[in-house]
Design a protein around this motif. Structure first.
Motif, PDB file in Angstrom:
ATOM      1  N   LEU A  95      -9.691   8.970 -29.110  1.00  0.00           N
ATOM      2  CA  LEU A  95     -10.216   8.307 -27.881  1.00  0.00           C
ATOM      3  C   LEU A  95      -8.757   7.299 -27.489  1.00  0.00           C
ATOM      4  CD1 LEU A  95     -11.809   7.204 -26.205  1.00  0.00           C
ATOM      5  CD2 LEU A  95     -12.427   4.598 -27.232  1.00  0.00           C
TER       6      LEU A  95
ATOM      7  N   LEU B 203      -7.445   7.307 -24.335  1.00  0.00           N
ATOM      8  CA  LEU B 203      -6.949   6.150 -23.503  1.00  0.00           C
ATOM      9  C   LEU B 203      -5.963   5.888 -22.421  1.00  0.00           C
ATOM     10  CD1 LEU B 203      -8.165   3.648 -23.250  1.00  0.00           C
ATOM     11  CD2 LEU B 203      -7.057   3.414 -25.557  1.00  0.00           C
TER      12      LEU B 203
ATOM     13  N   ILE C 127     -13.375  -0.295 -23.233  1.00  0.00           N
ATOM     14  CA  ILE C 127     -14.414   0.767 -24.303  1.00  0.00           C
ATOM     15  C   ILE C 127     -15.630   0.064 -24.692  1.00  0.00           C
ATOM     16  CG2 ILE C 127     -14.298   1.687 -26.831  1.00  0.00           C
ATOM     17  CD1 ILE C 127     -10.990   1.876 -26.546  1.00  0.00           C
TER      18      ILE C 127
ATOM     19  N   THR D  67     -18.072   1.201 -27.254  1.00  0.00           N
ATOM     20  CA  THR D  67     -19.290   2.430 -28.031  1.00  0.00           C
ATOM     21  C   THR D  67     -20.685   2.286 -29.005  1.00  0.00           C
ATOM     22  OG1 THR D  67     -18.045   3.557 -30.212  1.00  0.00           O
ATOM     23  CG2 THR D  67     -18.051   1.574 -29.963  1.00  0.00           C
TER      24      THR D  67
ATOM     25  N   ALA E 278     -13.429  -1.551 -29.771  1.00  0.00           N
ATOM     26  CA  ALA E 278     -13.431  -1.790 -28.688  1.00  0.00           C
ATOM     27  C   ALA E 278     -13.838  -2.731 -27.912  1.00  0.00           C
ATOM     28  CB  ALA E 278     -14.859  -1.020 -29.358  1.00  0.00           C
TER      29      ALA E 278
END
Ligand code: IMP
Ligand code: MG
Length: 179
Positions: A107, A111, A124, A126, A140
């Motif tokens: 990620l 990103l 983010i 999740t 996150a």
């Protein structure tokens, strides 16, 4: 319960409540923004499908497919894009929708790649977080549930491409991995 599952970590009901809570929060936070939800195939598909229906404000969705370089179990984070996004990110408030944040290597790479395309903002969301396993410096903004350092399946998450269709989140019996 499925014959290969040892225990259930999150029931269907618990998942429903978790997703509803995230949906309410995101709808509130993004009501004056230009929300674009992006998820990386395939693990996040089930979460994305439920989360978008828990969101009460206008939003768009897009998908990306990547594959990790190398074959080892450890991910380097460097990925190859197999299918890129359809939309140009400029002007959008991007929300990356993930199934699970583990090492965070994949990620953090994605990103960086997407930030370079000048979205208005990036956050983010999740479904699951395994903070003990984190290697990348990444957190996150929205977390459904924290899970212990155990391999989990169901609700989109797979073991060897199986179990994605389980409607709950569970842990497999050790003999399933034994081969
Ligand atoms: P990361 O780069 O280590 O954060 O890799 C995250 C990806 O690994 C997730 O998107 C999942 O596809 C996979 N993954 C990590 N932990 C689990 C797990 O417990 N069950 C199933 N897949 C997992
Ligand atoms: Mg996987």
């Amino acid at each position: 319960m499925h014959k290969d599952v040892e225990k259930i970590l999150l029931s269907e009901e618990e998942i429903r409540e978790t997703v509803a809570r995230l949906g309410r929060q995101i709808s509130e936070d993004y009501k004056d923004k230009n929300l674009l939800m992006v998820s990386i195939l395939k693990g996040s598909v089930v979460f994305m499908a439920d989360l978008m229906r828990a969101i009460s404000i206008p939003c768009r969705i897009d998908f990306m497919s990547v594959s990790s370089y190398g074959s080892g179990v450890k991910t380097s984070g460097v990925v190859k894009i197999i299918k890129d996004l359809d939309l140009n990110l400029e002007g959008y408030d991007l929300l990356l929708v993930e199934d699970i944040l583990d090492s965070g290597m994949t990620l953090s790479y994605i990103l960086e790649l997407l930030e370079a395309r000048n979205p208005k903002s990036v956050k983010i969301c999740t479904f699951l977080d395994k903070p003990e396993r984190r290697i990348a410096d990444l957190q996150a903004d929205y977390v459904g549930a924290r899970v212990p350092d155990e391999f989990v399946v169901g609700y989109g998450l797979d073991y060897d491409e199986r179990y994605r269709n389980l409607p709950f989140l569970g842990v497999l019996k050790p003999e399933v991995y034994g081969g």
